[in-house]
Design an enzyme around this catalytic site. Structure first.
Site, PDB file in Angstrom:
ATOM      1  N   HIS A 179       0.809  -1.211   0.000  1.00  0.00           N
ATOM      2  CA  HIS A 179       0.000   0.000   0.000  1.00  0.00           C
ATOM      3  C   HIS A 179       0.848   1.270   0.000  1.00  0.00           C
ATOM      4  CE1 HIS A 179       0.817   0.737   4.325  1.00  0.00           C
ATOM      5  NE2 HIS A 179       0.815  -0.591   4.398  1.00  0.00           N
ATOM      6  N   ASP A 180       0.388   2.247  -0.756  1.00  0.00           N
ATOM      7  CA  ASP A 180       0.959   3.606  -0.780  1.00  0.00           C
ATOM      8  C   ASP A 180       2.359   3.672  -1.381  1.00  0.00           C
ATOM      9  OD1 ASP A 180      -1.285   4.955   0.750  1.00  0.00           O
ATOM     10  OD2 ASP A 180      -0.645   3.485   2.233  1.00  0.00           O
TER      11      ASP A 180
ATOM     12  N   GLY B   3       5.040  -0.961   2.805  1.00  0.00           N
ATOM     13  CA  GLY B   3       4.221   0.207   2.525  1.00  0.00           C
ATOM     14  C   GLY B   3       5.018   1.490   2.430  1.00  0.00           C
TER      15      GLY B   3
END
Length: 266
Positions: free
Chosen positions: A121-122, A139
């Site tokens: 994520h991200d 992340g």
């Protein structure tokens, strides 16, 4: 017309370009967008708010856009945006962003993500990036253009990897890696510059020479890092490549800087 295999499950709300192809037993969710010429081989799952750019090809058993592996994720409508002409091989996983990281994961163009690679994520991934087999990004990782990450390597959350850097296989990268850097090791250390990569991409001899000298100056034992960065910035003001390294080091970050090991060289 879209080429959708009879065994595929494609939500009627999905936005699929006319010449895209969805293979056997694939699943495509309602908020997904597949660009022109996108090809999903068998057993691919595309879910969440996911956009896949034109010409990208995804191989069997990849999981794209499913919920991030983050206990702080509570169903926010975050996104995964994948660029054009990527090759995403078997068992690759890519997750959308989270509220704590800007709500989006982005992958650039012309990337190669080999078997079992993971983009968490991200993450923000540049163009022409290669993740070899089972390379994993935690992340909030930033990977700039033309980076190569070797097989079975792992990158710590919030780490930045500068353009044209090379990460050796089975490396654990805990800190930022300068542009053009070459790192390796269980706890990765700088082993010099990615000279081979620079030559392959047409970096001039003058720029390579400047980068070599700047590297030695930046990681010498004299003064503080801040003082060395300032000196290099002045001494090599006419070298765009060196200035890119200086700007990278000066940028705000929550991680340290990967340093040369005892046997490091350029």
């Amino acid at each position: 017309m879209v080429d959708i295999h009879p065994t595929a499950i494609v939500d009627t709300k999905a936005d699929i370009a006319g010449d895209a192809s969805v293979g056997p037993y694939c699943i495509v969710g309602p908020d997904c967008k597949l660009g022109a010429g996108v090809k999903l081989h068998a057993h691919v799952v595309v879910d969440g708010r996911t956009t896949i750019g034109a010409g990208t090809e995804i191989f069997p058993f990849a999981s794209i856009g499913t919920k991030p592996q983050d206990l702080k994720f509570h169903g926010e409508e975050s996104e995964l945006i994948i660029g054009e002409n990527n090759r995403i091989r078997e068992h690759v996983t890519m997750n959308p962003g989270t509220q704590g990281g800007g709500m989006v994961t982005k992958v650039g163009d012309n990337g190669l993500f080999m078997v079992g690679a993971h983009v968490a994520h991200d993450c923000i991934i540049g163009n022409n990036v290669i993740l070899a087999n089972n390379a994993t990004l935690a992340g909030h990782v930033i990977v700039e253009d033309f980076v190569i990450i070797g097989g079975l390597s792992a990158v710590h959350q919030f780490v930045r990897i500068g353009a044209h850097a090379m990460i050796g296989g089975m490396s654990g990268v805990e800190n930022d890696v300068i542009p053009f850097g070459s790192v390796m090791g269980e706890r990765a250390q700088l082993s010099g510059l990615n000279i081979v990569g620079m030559k392959r991409r047409g970096v001039s001899k003058d720029e390579i020479h400047a980068l070599r000298n700047a590297y030695r100056a930046l990681f010498s034992s004299e003064g503080t890092l801040g003082e060395r960065v300032e000196s290099v910035s002045v001494d090599y003001k006419d070298s765009p490549a060196v200035q890119g390294v200086v700007d990278f080091i000066r940028s705000e970050t929550s991680r340290g800087l990967t340093q040369p090991g005892s046997k490091g060289n350029d």
